[in-house]
Write an enzyme that holds these catalytic residues in place. Structure first.
Site, PDB file in Angstrom:
ATOM      1  NE  ARG A  45      45.905 -57.289  29.618  1.00 34.32           N
ATOM      2  CZ  ARG A  45      44.627 -55.811  29.855  1.00 34.32           C
ATOM      3  NH1 ARG A  45      43.000 -56.003  29.902  1.00 34.32           N
ATOM      4  NH2 ARG A  45      45.449 -54.974  30.701  1.00 34.32           N
TER       5      ARG A  45
ATOM      6  NE  ARG B 128      38.722 -57.413  31.232  1.00 32.40           N
ATOM      7  CZ  ARG B 128      38.630 -55.610  30.573  1.00 32.40           C
ATOM      8  NH1 ARG B 128      38.125 -55.391  31.363  1.00 32.40           N
ATOM      9  NH2 ARG B 128      39.759 -55.361  30.167  1.00 32.40           N
TER      10      ARG B 128
ATOM     11  NE  ARG C  76      36.124 -60.366  37.133  1.00 32.28           N
ATOM     12  CZ  ARG C  76      36.046 -59.497  36.134  1.00 32.28           C
ATOM     13  NH1 ARG C  76      36.694 -58.103  35.995  1.00 32.28           N
ATOM     14  NH2 ARG C  76      34.547 -59.432  36.045  1.00 32.28           N
TER      15      ARG C  76
ATOM     16  CG  ASP D 257      46.939 -54.921  35.786  1.00 26.88           C
ATOM     17  OD1 ASP D 257      46.691 -55.170  34.961  1.00 26.88           O
ATOM     18  OD2 ASP D 257      47.936 -53.305  36.515  1.00 26.88           O
TER      19      ASP D 257
ATOM     20  CE1 TYR E  48      46.210 -47.000  33.226  1.00 26.58           C
ATOM     21  CE2 TYR E  48      48.289 -47.642  33.143  1.00 26.58           C
ATOM     22  CZ  TYR E  48      47.165 -47.423  32.389  1.00 26.58           C
ATOM     23  OH  TYR E  48      46.558 -47.591  31.514  1.00 26.58           O
TER      24      TYR E  48
HETATM   25  O1  1CP Z   1      47.419 -62.967  29.313  1.00 27.01           O
HETATM   26  C1  1CP Z   1      48.226 -61.961  29.832  1.00 27.01           C
HETATM   27  O2  1CP Z   1      48.872 -61.116  29.139  1.00 27.01           O
HETATM   28  C2  1CP Z   1      47.098 -61.365  31.174  1.00 27.01           C
HETATM   29  C3  1CP Z   1      48.393 -60.340  32.144  1.00 27.01           C
HETATM   30  C4  1CP Z   1      48.335 -58.934  31.817  1.00 27.01           C
HETATM   31  C5  1CP Z   1      48.718 -58.039  30.899  1.00 27.01           C
HETATM   32  C6  1CP Z   1      50.116 -58.697  30.941  1.00 27.01           C
HETATM   33  C7  1CP Z   1      46.526 -58.208  32.757  1.00 27.01           C
HETATM   34  C8  1CP Z   1      45.348 -58.579  32.819  1.00 27.01           C
HETATM   35  N1  1CP Z   1      47.741 -57.488  32.415  1.00 27.01           N
HETATM   36  C9  1CP Z   1      48.436 -56.838  31.943  1.00 27.01           C
HETATM   37  C10 1CP Z   1      49.131 -55.464  31.727  1.00 27.01           C
HETATM   38  C11 1CP Z   1      48.271 -54.302  31.059  1.00 27.01           C
HETATM   39  N2  1CP Z   1      47.799 -53.257  32.304  1.00 27.01           N
HETATM   40  C12 1CP Z   1      48.447 -53.051  30.946  1.00 27.01           C
HETATM   41  C13 1CP Z   1      49.525 -53.347  29.603  1.00 27.01           C
HETATM   42  C14 1CP Z   1      48.975 -54.060  28.012  1.00 27.01           C
HETATM   43  C15 1CP Z   1      48.095 -53.145  27.617  1.00 27.01           C
HETATM   44  O3  1CP Z   1      48.246 -51.775  27.496  1.00 27.01           O
HETATM   45  O4  1CP Z   1      46.890 -54.173  27.711  1.00 27.01           O
HETATM   46  C16 1CP Z   1      48.413 -52.351  30.914  1.00 27.01           C
HETATM   47  C17 1CP Z   1      47.900 -50.464  30.981  1.00 27.01           C
HETATM   48  C18 1CP Z   1      46.944 -52.741  32.518  1.00 27.01           C
HETATM   49  C19 1CP Z   1      46.103 -51.717  33.125  1.00 27.01           C
HETATM   50  C20 1CP Z   1      45.555 -52.524  33.319  1.00 27.01           C
HETATM   51  N3  1CP Z   1      44.258 -53.416  34.340  1.00 27.01           N
HETATM   52  C21 1CP Z   1      43.765 -51.841  32.199  1.00 27.01           C
HETATM   53  C22 1CP Z   1      43.368 -50.839  31.280  1.00 27.01           C
HETATM   54  C23 1CP Z   1      43.018 -49.523  31.908  1.00 27.01           C
HETATM   55  C24 1CP Z   1      43.096 -48.198  30.977  1.00 27.01           C
HETATM   56  O5  1CP Z   1      44.127 -48.087  30.849  1.00 27.01           O
HETATM   57  O6  1CP Z   1      42.405 -48.974  30.508  1.00 27.01           O
HETATM   58  C25 1CP Z   1      42.469 -52.950  32.634  1.00 27.01           C
HETATM   59  C26 1CP Z   1      41.324 -53.154  32.290  1.00 27.01           C
HETATM   60  C27 1CP Z   1      43.621 -53.731  33.980  1.00 27.01           C
HETATM   61  C28 1CP Z   1      42.522 -55.076  34.438  1.00 27.01           C
HETATM   62  C29 1CP Z   1      44.130 -56.127  34.181  1.00 27.01           C
HETATM   63  N4  1CP Z   1      44.508 -56.513  33.875  1.00 27.01           N
HETATM   64  C30 1CP Z   1      44.282 -58.303  33.467  1.00 27.01           C
HETATM   65  C31 1CP Z   1      42.840 -58.295  33.497  1.00 27.01           C
HETATM   66  C32 1CP Z   1      42.793 -59.317  32.948  1.00 27.01           C
HETATM   67  C33 1CP Z   1      41.954 -57.044  33.529  1.00 27.01           C
HETATM   68  C34 1CP Z   1      40.933 -57.506  33.052  1.00 27.01           C
HETATM   69  C35 1CP Z   1      40.791 -57.543  34.864  1.00 27.01           C
HETATM   70  C36 1CP Z   1      38.936 -57.812  35.005  1.00 27.01           C
HETATM   71  O7  1CP Z   1      38.830 -59.041  35.451  1.00 27.01           O
HETATM   72  O8  1CP Z   1      37.856 -57.218  35.305  1.00 27.01           O
END
Ligand code: 1CP
Length: 350
Positions: free
Chosen positions: A26, A30, A39, A76, A153
């Site tokens: 990540r 954010r 964003r 994502d 999910y």
């Molecule tokens: O630099 C990077 O790594 C960004 C790319 C990336 C990756 C590899 C994002 C962007 N998401 C992910 C993977 C991801 N997404 C996972 C696996 C890794 C982990 O556990 O962190 C999971 C479970 C998700 C699902 C997801 N997407 C969540 C979690 C939901 C939960 O169960 O709590 C969330 C909050 C997102 C949104 C998201 N994805 C990525 C970003 C930057 C964001 C935030 C979105 C925003 O701007 O609000």
């Protein structure tokens, strides 16, 4: 074409490196004010993921700030269920929600196997836009969620604390669950192969919720589908890119993971990095594993934690410095600088 900074690729081949490669899960997101700005410009998070120009821009943001040895595709894991028709929405403050979660065996039978080039072509556009911006300087990591984590999910409809609805399928309808996982294996394999064709250098499977399972269930419903993906990438697509397998909370299963065909294992902070490296025994690379909450500490504490982590791991082949899970949104960007500057200073002293 060869990648100029090939530390990550070398570590995944267990070859000697001048210093361990460093990147952070990540690393785009954010916690960076410049991310929040882009964003807002894009509209929603999914609009950002579908806009190759803006998504490739946010992937570059951490590379401009920090000395990192890899970039990661900006997308994502939930793009696949979205492409299967579940209707992904990101509700602000609540995270991802599906409009049409999987509720019945009939829903599983009806799930389409999307053509990844048609339905997820926008992801491959981001890969290509990133390559234009990065050139050959750094490797790009492509990724997918693991079938089990995606199923969590899809069955739950959103992220929850314990994914109780999803887990109840293990007991109520294991065959239907297996059918869902089998469908996901096909789509995840096609998706990763398409990312490889578009130009990524490394593939990673995010199995964030593998640690919710018993050992036996982990092997059958989480690890086996991932091993099938790794095998099918080679057999069906002729793709031999290294795969990093990250099952959060599953360090008791390292010996089993070694049989999956992966080139690297991501580990979280529940195991010490030297124990994980020892257990991997030079057979695969090990990536991790600082607790991301350490980035909320004072700089002096961050320096100390990084120094200890580094000392414990640096002499072992295949060590990839990373966190044990993603950077949290509330982390001050200066603390990330502090961590990375410390790691680089230690490397220079090697
Ligand atoms: O630099 C990077 O790594 C960004 C790319 C990336 C990756 C590899 C994002 C962007 N998401 C992910 C993977 C991801 N997404 C996972 C696996 C890794 C982990 O556990 O962190 C999971 C479970 C998700 C699902 C997801 N997407 C969540 C979690 C939901 C939960 O169960 O709590 C969330 C909050 C997102 C949104 C998201 N994805 C990525 C970003 C930057 C964001 C935030 C979105 C925003 O701007 O609000």
């Amino acid at each position: 074409m060869t990648i100029i900074n090939d530390r990550l690729l070398k570590a995944l081949r267990l070859e000697p490196v001048d210093r361990p490669p460093v990147w952070l899960m990540r690393q785009a997101g954010r916690y960076l004010p410049e991310y929040l700005q882009v964003r807002a410009e894009a509209g929603s998070f999914m609009d950002l993921c579908r806009n190759a120009e803006l998504a490739s821009e946010v992937a570059m943001q951490p590379l401009r700030r920090y000395p990192l040895d890899a970039s990661i595709l900006f997308s994502d894991i939930l793009t696949i269920p979205d492409a299967m028709g579940l209707g992904l929405q990101f509700v602000s403050g609540e995270g991802p929600v599906f409009e049409r979660p999987v509720k019945t065996l009939r829903d599983i039978e009806k799930l389409p196997s999307p053509d990844v080039h048609d339905e997820l072509g926008y992801v491959m556009d981001v890969v290509r836009a990133m390559r234009v911006k990065i050139g050959q300087d750094l490797p790009i990591i492509g990724f997918s969620g693991s079938p089990w984590t995606l199923a969590c999910y899809m069955l739950e409809g959103q992220g929850t604390r314990d994914f109780a609805t999803a887990r109840s399928w293990l007991w109520r309808a294991p065959q239907a669950l297996q059918q869902l996982l089998d469908k996901l294996v096909i789509t995840v394999t096609d998706y990763l192969a398409a990312q490889a064709e578009a130009g990524v250098d490394v593939l990673m499977l995010f199995d964030t919720w593998g640690g919710l399972l018993s050992e036996a269930h982990y092997r059958k419903f989480s690890l086996q589908p991932m091993a099938n993906i790794i095998a099918q990438l080679k057999s069906r697509h002729g793709c031999s890119l290294p795969v990093i397998l990250f099952s959060k909370g599953c360090h008791t299963q390292i010996d089993e993971m070694l049989k999956s065909g992966c080139a690297g294992l991501g580990v979280d902070w529940r195991i010490s990095i030297d124990a994980a490296l020892r257990q991997a025994g030079g057979r695969v690379a090990v990536q991790g594993n600082l607790d991301p909450t350490a980035l909320l500490a004072e700089p002096a504490a961050i320096r100390q934690i990084a120094t200890e982590q580094f000392a414990a791991a640096v002499s072992q082949p295949g060590f990839i410095f990373n966190l044990g899970h993603g950077i949290m949104p509330q982390v001050p960007p200066d603390n990330v600088s502090c961590l990375l500057d410390t790691v680089h200073a230690l490397s220079a002293r090697q």
